[in-house]
Design an enzyme around this catalytic site. Structure first.
Site, PDB file in Angstrom:
ATOM      1  N   PRO A  37      32.909  41.502  42.103  1.00  0.00           N
ATOM      2  CA  PRO A  37      33.294  41.607  40.751  1.00  0.00           C
ATOM      3  C   PRO A  37      32.183  42.292  39.612  1.00  0.00           C
ATOM      4  CG  PRO A  37      32.356  39.819  40.361  1.00  0.00           C
ATOM      5  CD  PRO A  37      32.856  40.076  42.199  1.00  0.00           C
ATOM      6  N   TRP A  38      31.788  42.907  38.261  1.00  0.00           N
ATOM      7  CA  TRP A  38      30.245  43.630  38.030  1.00  0.00           C
ATOM      8  C   TRP A  38      30.147  43.020  37.392  1.00  0.00           C
ATOM      9  CZ3 TRP A  38      31.279  41.142  33.065  1.00  0.00           C
ATOM     10  CH2 TRP A  38      32.615  41.159  32.517  1.00  0.00           C
TER      11      TRP A  38
ATOM     12  N   LYS B 240      34.971  46.324  48.065  1.00  0.00           N
ATOM     13  CA  LYS B 240      35.095  47.288  47.705  1.00  0.00           C
ATOM     14  C   LYS B 240      34.290  47.004  46.486  1.00  0.00           C
ATOM     15  CE  LYS B 240      37.398  47.244  43.960  1.00  0.00           C
ATOM     16  NZ  LYS B 240      36.930  47.867  42.419  1.00  0.00           N
ATOM     17  N   PRO B 241      32.996  46.920  46.113  1.00  0.00           N
ATOM     18  CA  PRO B 241      32.666  46.993  44.729  1.00  0.00           C
ATOM     19  C   PRO B 241      33.627  47.181  43.100  1.00  0.00           C
ATOM     20  CG  PRO B 241      31.269  48.773  45.146  1.00  0.00           C
ATOM     21  CD  PRO B 241      32.251  48.381  46.190  1.00  0.00           C
ATOM     22  N   SER B 242      32.775  46.396  42.448  1.00  0.00           N
ATOM     23  CA  SER B 242      33.667  46.751  40.893  1.00  0.00           C
ATOM     24  C   SER B 242      33.354  48.143  41.118  1.00  0.00           C
ATOM     25  CB  SER B 242      32.698  46.212  39.877  1.00  0.00           C
ATOM     26  OG  SER B 242      33.030  46.456  38.686  1.00  0.00           O
ATOM     27  N   GLU B 243      33.959  49.308  40.220  1.00  0.00           N
ATOM     28  CA  GLU B 243      33.513  50.483  40.182  1.00  0.00           C
ATOM     29  C   GLU B 243      32.710  50.970  39.269  1.00  0.00           C
ATOM     30  OE1 GLU B 243      37.953  50.453  38.395  1.00  0.00           O
ATOM     31  OE2 GLU B 243      37.045  49.118  39.712  1.00  0.00           O
TER      32      GLU B 243
ATOM     33  N   SER C  91      39.544  38.440  38.269  1.00  0.00           N
ATOM     34  CA  SER C  91      40.489  37.130  37.121  1.00  0.00           C
ATOM     35  C   SER C  91      41.552  36.609  38.003  1.00  0.00           C
ATOM     36  CB  SER C  91      40.676  38.726  35.923  1.00  0.00           C
ATOM     37  OG  SER C  91      41.592  39.360  36.829  1.00  0.00           O
TER      38      SER C  91
ATOM     39  N   GLU D  63      38.513  33.120  44.342  1.00  0.00           N
ATOM     40  CA  GLU D  63      37.674  32.573  43.162  1.00  0.00           C
ATOM     41  C   GLU D  63      37.348  33.555  42.447  1.00  0.00           C
ATOM     42  OE1 GLU D  63      34.908  32.341  40.895  1.00  0.00           O
ATOM     43  OE2 GLU D  63      33.158  33.534  42.348  1.00  0.00           O
TER      44      GLU D  63
ATOM     45  N   CYS E 110      32.276  32.801  35.213  1.00  0.00           N
ATOM     46  CA  CYS E 110      33.185  31.844  35.462  1.00  0.00           C
ATOM     47  C   CYS E 110      33.242  30.351  35.000  1.00  0.00           C
ATOM     48  CB  CYS E 110      33.542  32.279  36.383  1.00  0.00           C
ATOM     49  SG  CYS E 110      32.756  31.832  38.009  1.00  0.00           S
TER      50      CYS E 110
ATOM     51  N   GLU F 288      40.258  32.638  28.613  1.00  0.00           N
ATOM     52  CA  GLU F 288      39.187  32.803  29.253  1.00  0.00           C
ATOM     53  C   GLU F 288      38.567  34.103  28.032  1.00  0.00           C
ATOM     54  OE1 GLU F 288      37.086  33.072  32.878  1.00  0.00           O
ATOM     55  OE2 GLU F 288      38.898  33.854  33.215  1.00  0.00           O
TER      56      GLU F 288
END
Length: 496
Positions: free
Chosen positions: A169-170, A194-197, A247, A268, A302, A399
């Site tokens: 995630p970012w 794959k990282p968050s773009e 998410s 997660e 989170c 959330e």
């Protein structure tokens, strides 16, 4: 705007430190950076200034296929290495991050808008994760070899699962990458990440700096949108397990795509952590705890302490203490001295949080402090406390993932437990009490993967992190993470 909503906060702005050398432009496949098959690019923005830092490729399914092919080619040789050999690689990665700490912290802050203290903690935790996993890789504990059937000797083998797809995630770019890379490699797997773009820079920088330490193909990184790169990773027939931190919606899509090839999934996901404050609690400590744990990383966490349930007899006193604490929070850009929280990660997320605050107003709840955007460049929102929230109001279950904490009341211990558990999430919670019996019984009744007593959001690398219900399954950190990225094989020898 009511009197309580008048702007109390300003952004402390500092001259941005020079961003360290950016990682190479391209996909990291087979031990080197290569051109993407796509000519499309994604802007990488500094959310504290709204300036474009650089661009990265909007990767394709073909890029993923090439990365998976490299991971498959490297799989058997890496799996055949000894735990000691893999441990040595993880320790070397930790040393490289340590040696380049300033560059990583500056790059992370620029890409996420984090204050210096948060970026520093992220990098320190990433280093610790690699060092812990290096030790855990050498210390598997399994059922002993023995005769469990007459004249038959059983041996348990712990094997890597193979090729692991990872989606990060970012909110904690390098740290969440470390939470996956360290145990995945430590267990003997190869991976495609794959990282968050939105926040790929520190992950790509890591790949650049460790390229000579990790055999080619063992670690591969593909940038691009989730609907393309993430989906292909999840459905790819040669990916043996896919792991995501993200998410609930993203986790559902990953699990659905993975179902076609019946691969294992490690999820997660989100959270809505209740903070249950009993009448006998140290109210000042609880208020300070919510200040720290509810607004760490701007609430983009989170496990954030975002939903307070306080006993009705002490609600007014606690709320007063909490509002005072939150009114004193400093908001600032990276590099601003003493800044506690920074910007939201992006314009889109900033607008989502503001829309959620508009819904709070429409629902008639009281905004005791904050509740507004902060004028000027950057995606900054005031630290916010919402009070007089009734049971089952939307804010108790949605959330928001921003600097927003709500306060509601309860009458009995049973009601507190029931209300805390009514959320779809099951990641984290905390209990605040001086009663030793209550501190033992209430956590056992709460349906959350981590429950703190008289603290919140304290993470230890040796202890597992993960949730129940809508927050997913699987465990990060601890030796349980290496278990999750391994498989068990039973070999039985007939001695008769």
């Amino acid at each position: 705007m009511t009197t309580a909503e008048k702007t109390l906060f300003t952004v402390l702005r500092a001259d941005a430190p020079p961003v360290p050398s950016l990682p190479p432009f391209g996909q990291f496949i087979g031990g080197q950076f290569v051109a993407s098959t796509s000519t499309e690019k994604v802007d990488v923005v500094n959310p504290a200034t709204e300036e474009v830092l650089t661009q990265v490729p909007a990767g394709t399914a073909e890029d993923v296929d090439a990365a998976v092919e490299a991971a498959v080619a490297a799989r058997d040789a890496w799996a055949a290495t000894t735990p000691r050999d893999r441990s040595a690689v993880l320790l070397r990665i930790a040393d490289i991050i340590e040696a380049n700490r300033e560059a990583f912290e500056t790059l992370e802050a620029a890409n996420t808008g984090k204050p210096a203290a948060v970026a520093e903690d992220d990098i320190s935790s990433a280093i610790d994760t690699f060092r812990f996993s290096a030790g855990a890789a050498r210390a598997y504990s399994t059922l002993g070899s023995d005769d469990y059937a007459e004249n038959h000797t059983s041996v348990i083998h712990r094997e890597p699962v193979g090729v692991v797809g990872v989606i990060t995630p970012w909110n904690y770019p390098l740290l969440m990458a470390a939470w996956k890379i360290a145990p995945v490699l430590g267990a003997g797997n190869t991976l495609v990440l794959k990282p968050s773009e939105q926040t790929p820079l520190t992950t790509l920088k890591l790949a650049e700096l460790i390229a000579d330490e990790v055999p080619a193909g063992v670690l591969n990184i593909v940038t691009g949108p989730g609907r393309v790169v993430g989906n292909r990773l999840s459905e790819h027939p040669r990916v043996d397990l896919v792991a995501i931190t993200g998410s609930v919606g993203s986790g559902q899509k990953v699990a659905a795509a993975a179902a076609g090839s019946v691969k294992r999934v490690h999820l997660e996901l989100g959270g809505k952590a209740p903070v249950v404050v009993f009448a006998d609690a140290d109210l000042e400590a609880a208020a300070k705890g919510v200040r720290s744990a509810g607004f760490w990383n701007g609430g983009q966490e989170c496990g954030a302490a975002c939903r307070v349930l306080v006993h009705e007899s002490v609600a007014d006193k606690f709320t007063g203490l909490l509002v005072k604490e939150i009114s004193e929070i400093t908001v600032g850009t990276p590099g601003a001295e003493d800044a506690e929280i920074g910007s939201m990660i992006s314009k889109a997320h900033y607008e989502r949080v503001l829309a959620a605050l508009d819904d709070v107003r429409k629902d008639g709840h009281t905004i005791a402090v904050g509740g507004n955007a902060i004028e000027g460049p950057g995606y900054f929102i005031e630290p916010t406390v919402i009070t007089n929230v009734p049971a089952q109001a939307p804010i108790t279950s949605n959330e928001i993932f921003g600097p927003v904490v709500s306060v509601e009341t309860f009458s009995t211990d049973e009601e507190a437990v029931e209300r805390a558990n009514e959320t779809i999430y099951g990641l984290a919670a905390s209990v605040w009490t001086k009663d030793s019996a209550r501190s033992l019984t209430v956590p056992r009744k709460l349906d959350f993967g981590t429950v703190w007593v008289n603290s919140h959001l304290v993470i230890a690398t040796e202890m597992p992190w993960g949730g129940f219900k809508g927050s997913g399954y699987g465990r990060d950190l601890s030796s349980y993470a290496l278990d999750d990225f391994s498989r068990t094989k039973h070999v039985m020898y007939n001695r008769g």
